[in-house]
Write a protein that holds these residues in place. Structure first.
Motif, PDB file in Angstrom:
ATOM      1  N   GLU A 225       0.828  -1.205   0.000  1.00 32.76           N
ATOM      2  CA  GLU A 225       0.000   0.000   0.000  1.00 32.76           C
ATOM      3  C   GLU A 225       0.864   1.257   0.000  1.00 32.76           C
ATOM      4  OE1 GLU A 225      -2.615  -0.393   3.344  1.00 32.76           O
ATOM      5  OE2 GLU A 225      -3.495  -2.257   2.593  1.00 32.76           O
TER       6      GLU A 225
ATOM      7  N   GLN B 101       2.121   1.900  -3.424  1.00 29.60           N
ATOM      8  CA  GLN B 101       1.065   2.394  -4.308  1.00 29.60           C
ATOM      9  C   GLN B 101       0.800   3.878  -4.117  1.00 29.60           C
ATOM     10  OE1 GLN B 101      -1.931  -0.514  -3.124  1.00 29.60           O
ATOM     11  NE2 GLN B 101      -1.921  -1.391  -5.177  1.00 29.60           N
TER      12      GLN B 101
ATOM     13  N   CYS C  12       0.914   8.657  -9.692  1.00 29.06           N
ATOM     14  CA  CYS C  12      -0.063   7.889 -10.453  1.00 29.06           C
ATOM     15  C   CYS C  12      -0.725   8.780 -11.499  1.00 29.06           C
ATOM     16  CB  CYS C  12      -1.125   7.297  -9.522  1.00 29.06           C
ATOM     17  SG  CYS C  12      -2.388   6.362 -10.392  1.00 29.06           S
TER      18      CYS C  12
ATOM     19  N   GLN D 223      -6.104   0.642  -2.747  1.00 26.72           N
ATOM     20  CA  GLN D 223      -6.246  -0.310  -3.850  1.00 26.72           C
ATOM     21  C   GLN D 223      -7.496  -0.009  -4.668  1.00 26.72           C
ATOM     22  OE1 GLN D 223      -7.022  -4.331  -2.671  1.00 26.72           O
ATOM     23  NE2 GLN D 223      -6.544  -5.191  -4.673  1.00 26.72           N
ATOM     24  N   GLU D 224      -8.595   0.321  -3.999  1.00 22.43           N
ATOM     25  CA  GLU D 224      -9.845   0.605  -4.712  1.00 22.43           C
ATOM     26  C   GLU D 224      -9.735   1.853  -5.568  1.00 22.43           C
ATOM     27  OE1 GLU D 224     -12.831  -1.467  -1.418  1.00 22.43           O
ATOM     28  OE2 GLU D 224     -12.409   0.689  -1.352  1.00 22.43           O
TER      29      GLU D 224
ATOM     30  N   LEU E 193      -7.083   2.879  -7.114  1.00 23.49           N
ATOM     31  CA  LEU E 193      -6.201   2.634  -8.254  1.00 23.49           C
ATOM     32  C   LEU E 193      -6.674   1.496  -9.149  1.00 23.49           C
ATOM     33  CD1 LEU E 193      -2.746   2.934  -6.453  1.00 23.49           C
ATOM     34  CD2 LEU E 193      -3.912   4.659  -7.819  1.00 23.49           C
ATOM     35  N   SER E 194      -7.570   0.655  -8.654  1.00 27.35           N
ATOM     36  CA  SER E 194      -7.972  -0.523  -9.413  1.00 27.35           C
ATOM     37  C   SER E 194      -8.794  -0.152 -10.638  1.00 27.35           C
ATOM     38  CB  SER E 194      -8.777  -1.474  -8.518  1.00 27.35           C
ATOM     39  OG  SER E 194      -9.244  -2.565  -9.274  1.00 27.35           O
ATOM     40  N   LYS E 195      -8.617  -0.902 -11.705  1.00 28.96           N
ATOM     41  CA  LYS E 195      -9.426  -0.740 -12.914  1.00 28.96           C
ATOM     42  C   LYS E 195     -10.541  -1.769 -12.981  1.00 28.96           C
ATOM     43  CE  LYS E 195      -5.552   1.249 -15.473  1.00 28.96           C
ATOM     44  NZ  LYS E 195      -4.650   1.153 -16.650  1.00 28.96           N
ATOM     45  N   ASN E 196     -10.710  -2.506 -11.882  1.00 27.09           N
ATOM     46  CA  ASN E 196     -11.779  -3.490 -11.800  1.00 27.09           C
ATOM     47  C   ASN E 196     -13.122  -2.771 -11.731  1.00 27.09           C
ATOM     48  OD1 ASN E 196     -13.693  -5.402 -10.892  1.00 27.09           O
ATOM     49  ND2 ASN E 196     -12.085  -6.642  -9.956  1.00 27.09           N
TER      50      ASN E 196
ATOM     51  N   PHE F 289     -15.025  -1.979  -8.409  1.00 28.99           N
ATOM     52  CA  PHE F 289     -14.584  -0.941  -7.487  1.00 28.99           C
ATOM     53  C   PHE F 289     -15.185   0.429  -7.824  1.00 28.99           C
ATOM     54  CE2 PHE F 289     -10.585  -3.548  -6.476  1.00 28.99           C
ATOM     55  CZ  PHE F 289     -11.200  -4.098  -5.370  1.00 28.99           C
ATOM     56  N   HIS F 290     -15.751   0.587  -9.028  1.00 30.29           N
ATOM     57  CA  HIS F 290     -16.295   1.888  -9.403  1.00 30.29           C
ATOM     58  C   HIS F 290     -17.443   2.314  -8.489  1.00 30.29           C
ATOM     59  CE1 HIS F 290     -13.582   2.113 -12.592  1.00 30.29           C
ATOM     60  NE2 HIS F 290     -14.258   1.467 -13.524  1.00 30.29           N
TER      61      HIS F 290
END
Length: 643
Positions: A568, A571, A576, A619-620, A622-625, A628-629
């Motif tokens: 973390e 990150q 970024c 993490q949420e 930065l995530s592109k999943n 998480f939006h």
């Protein structure tokens, strides 16, 4: 507020939190000599490169950048402006267009940032928190009215529930009899006749005073107590608290203690509210006459009792949970205070205890950082920073997470209680999880030169330019091989893409600095008793490895194993590209709310009215999943109700 709440642009809060582990790694301190471990004494030669503009104030002159008209302006008597830190004493010196003194970065600034990283990366305590600090938060929930008194027979404080009746204190206002409040003092007993019909403009205070006297005129006149709140320009009514006849409620001693602390906050306001001075004096003596207060009710073990006493209806609340207790219940992360229970960071960097014999000296020392290229062109043009508030841990939706397994679901919670409506239910410390240690995202600051004028709340500064190179040393003494590795990781992250944050204006993008290690020097003793210096150069092919300057010897100072916390840190410490342009404080807008219509506090007020947004994890963010939006933060706007 109107019922229609809209979501707008996404934003990323300027800070986030590196999570805590299951428990702080504390144990009795045993020196390396006692453990018979090999130790190292020496230093790192370091470079510090400014990646964004940086500002550290030279406090020898707090009017260093004032313009002539600002120096003579009485409205700016408390305003400040600072040059960048240097060894130059600026007292009495005139403003310079482009000063040529050499900037200095104090070693204490670098040390603080490096220690924070070390504590987060290697499961240390939260050394910088104030354990007994009270947590508080302003709440917009309307409170109940009551009269606080001391029962001499039972030796207990009690509250008599009251009805609030509006008292007209503005000439020309149509509702109620006008009175000059200068003829009354706070808490004074009066007798009133209230209006026969409710006043439509106030649901929580429907009746107004039709007549008022200091002595009872007739039997049907009601006994009440004057309450004069804080001043604001458009105020047209004060209150009279009229006892309802309901049974008085006992007030716990800890609630009185919190009330006193809140009154102290009011005293320290500018300007202070002098009407509450009597409250502080009488409460401090342990007995009081009847005084009007506001309060809420909280439920615990099926019992309801008065809590969060306040002199104002909309007010701060002092929570009973202390920082130290929360940290103890969340893994024992309270600051180290004795040698029998020391975390890895305090063992290396030292700590001060109230008992001198329990304090521990640091085995690490940071020199001041000095500029390498002496060209005189170090600084940017002066800028005025927008208002920067102090940290507000009372914003629990950012600073904490709920343990829903023990506390259940709820839309609103504090450090003390949760509520889904009017009922407040007490929480235990284990019902909350501390989010962790605060770190700021890296991003470029926006130009503030022309947007803001100097005020008593806004400072003018002269920032240092980006890409300025400084040199400094980090000295260490009698540290183990593992401590040497962790110290190096805290300095350069074993990662060339990461940077620290130092100085002022961190949430605005100022203060990103990268540390590069240029040489490692250790000292040893030869067989003949002579001091030997072993010098190592960094391996260009691998950060964390070193080559001996004169031999084939190599050192590997890398911390190889990973943890969630170290991941973390890496990150949030990396620049970024995906989020750098949307970093800002929360965005809220209430149409029709005047000059404060668009401000961060509006976001928190509106957020409470809907399904609450909480701070995403690092993490949420930065995530592109796609999953998480749903957790991203968005601007909230609404229209103010006309009623």
């Amino acid at each position: 507020m109107g019922s229609k709440i809209k979501k707008g642009d996404r934003f990323v809060n300027p800070y986030n939190f590196v999570s805590l582990g299951e428990a702080c790694d504390k144990s009795p301190f045993i020196s390396p000599f006692e453990q018979q471990e090999k130790t190292y004494t020496g230093y790192f030669m370091c470079e510090l490169i400014t990646k964004t503009p940086l500002f550290i104030p030279n406090t020898s002159n707090n009017k260093a950048l004032h313009k002539a008209e600002e120096r003579n302006n009485d409205n700016l008597s408390d305003s400040s402006s600072f040059e960048f830190f240097s060894y130059t004493n600026l007292k009495g010196q005139p403003v310079q267009n482009q000063p040529n003194y050499e900037p200095i970065i104090p070693g204490s600034e670098i040390r603080g940032a490096v220690r924070s990283v070390h504590e987060a990366a290697f499961n240390g305590c939260l050394s910088q928190v104030t354990p007994d600090k009270s947590l508080h938060r302003r709440t917009m929930d309307a409170k109940l009215a009551g009269i606080l008194s001391f029962d001499e027979k039972e030796k207990k404080f009690k509250i008599q529930p009251c009805e609030r009746v509006m008292l007209n204190v503005k000439k020309g206002h149509p509702e109620g009899k006008y009175v000059d409040k200068r003829n009354y003092r706070e808490g004074e007993k009066v007798y009133i006749k209230k209006s026969p019909e409710p006043y439509k403009g106030k649901q929580n205070m429907p009746f107004v005073v039709d007549n008022i006297e200091k002595f009872r005129k007739e039997e049907d006149w009601l006994e009440g107590y004057i309450h004069i709140g804080e001043f604001f320009p458009r105020k047209h009514h004060e209150s009279v608290f009229v006892p309802t006849g309901a049974t008085s409620c006992t007030v716990a001693p800890e609630q009185i203690k919190a009330f006193l602390e809140l009154l102290q906050m009011y005293k320290e306001n500018e300007p202070p509210h002098e009407g509450y001075k009597r409250y502080r004096e009488e409460l401090g003596e342990g007995s009081i006459n009847k005084i009007p207060v506001y309060y809420n009710e909280i439920k615990e073990n099926q019992q309801t009792y008065p809590a969060y006493l306040s002199p104002a209806n909309l007010s701060n609340e002092i929570f009973h949970q202390k920082v130290e207790n929360l940290l103890k219940e969340n893994g024992g992360y309270q600051p180290c205070t004795c040698r029998q229970n020391v975390c890895p960071s305090c063992a290396l960097f030292g700590f001060v205890s109230k008992k001198a014999s329990q304090s521990l000296a640091s085995r690490v020392r940071f020199s001041d950082a000095k500029i390498e290229e002496k060209n005189g062109q170090y600084f940017k043009e002066p800028v005025v920073l927008p208002e920067l508030g102090e940290p507000k841990p009372g914003t629990v939706e950012f600073y904490t997470k709920r343990n829903t397994e023990t506390s259940g679901e709820t839309r609103f919670w504090t450090y003390d209680y949760k509520t889904n409506g009017k009922v407040r239910m007490k929480l235990k410390p284990t019902d909350l999880t501390i989010r962790g240690r605060k770190f700021y995202w890296h991003h470029k600051p926006k130009n503030t030169t022309t947007k803001y004028a100097l005020t008593n709340m806004r400072q003018r500064i002269r920032p240092l330019k980006e890409n300025q190179v400084f040199s400094f040393r980090v000295y260490f003494e009698n540290i183990t091989d593992q401590e040497l590795k962790t110290l190096q990781w805290a300095l350069d992250f074993n990662d060339g893409n990461c940077a620290h944050k130092i100085g002022r204006g961190k949430p605005l993008g100022y203060g990103s600095v990268k540390i590069q290690l240029k040489r490692l020097v250790t000292r040893s003793v030869s067989e003949n008793g002579e001091w030997l210096l072993n010098q190592y150069e960094p391996d260009p092919n691998c950060i964390g490895k070193w080559k001996h300057q004169d031999t084939e010897e190599q050192r590997d100072n890398r911390v190889v194993e990973t943890t969630d916390q170290r991941d973390e840190i890496l990150q949030i410490a990396t620049f970024c590209q995906e989020i750098k342009d949307i970093i800002s404080y929360p965005k809220g807008k209430v149409e029709g709310a005047g000059k404060n219509s668009e401000a961060s506090h509006q976001w928190f007020t509106l957020n409470k009215q809907q399904e609450k947004q909480i701070l995403p994890t690092i993490q949420e963010e930065l995530s592109k999943n796609d999953d998480f939006h749903l957790k991203e933060l968005y601007k909230i706007s609404a229209k103010r109700s006309q009623t």
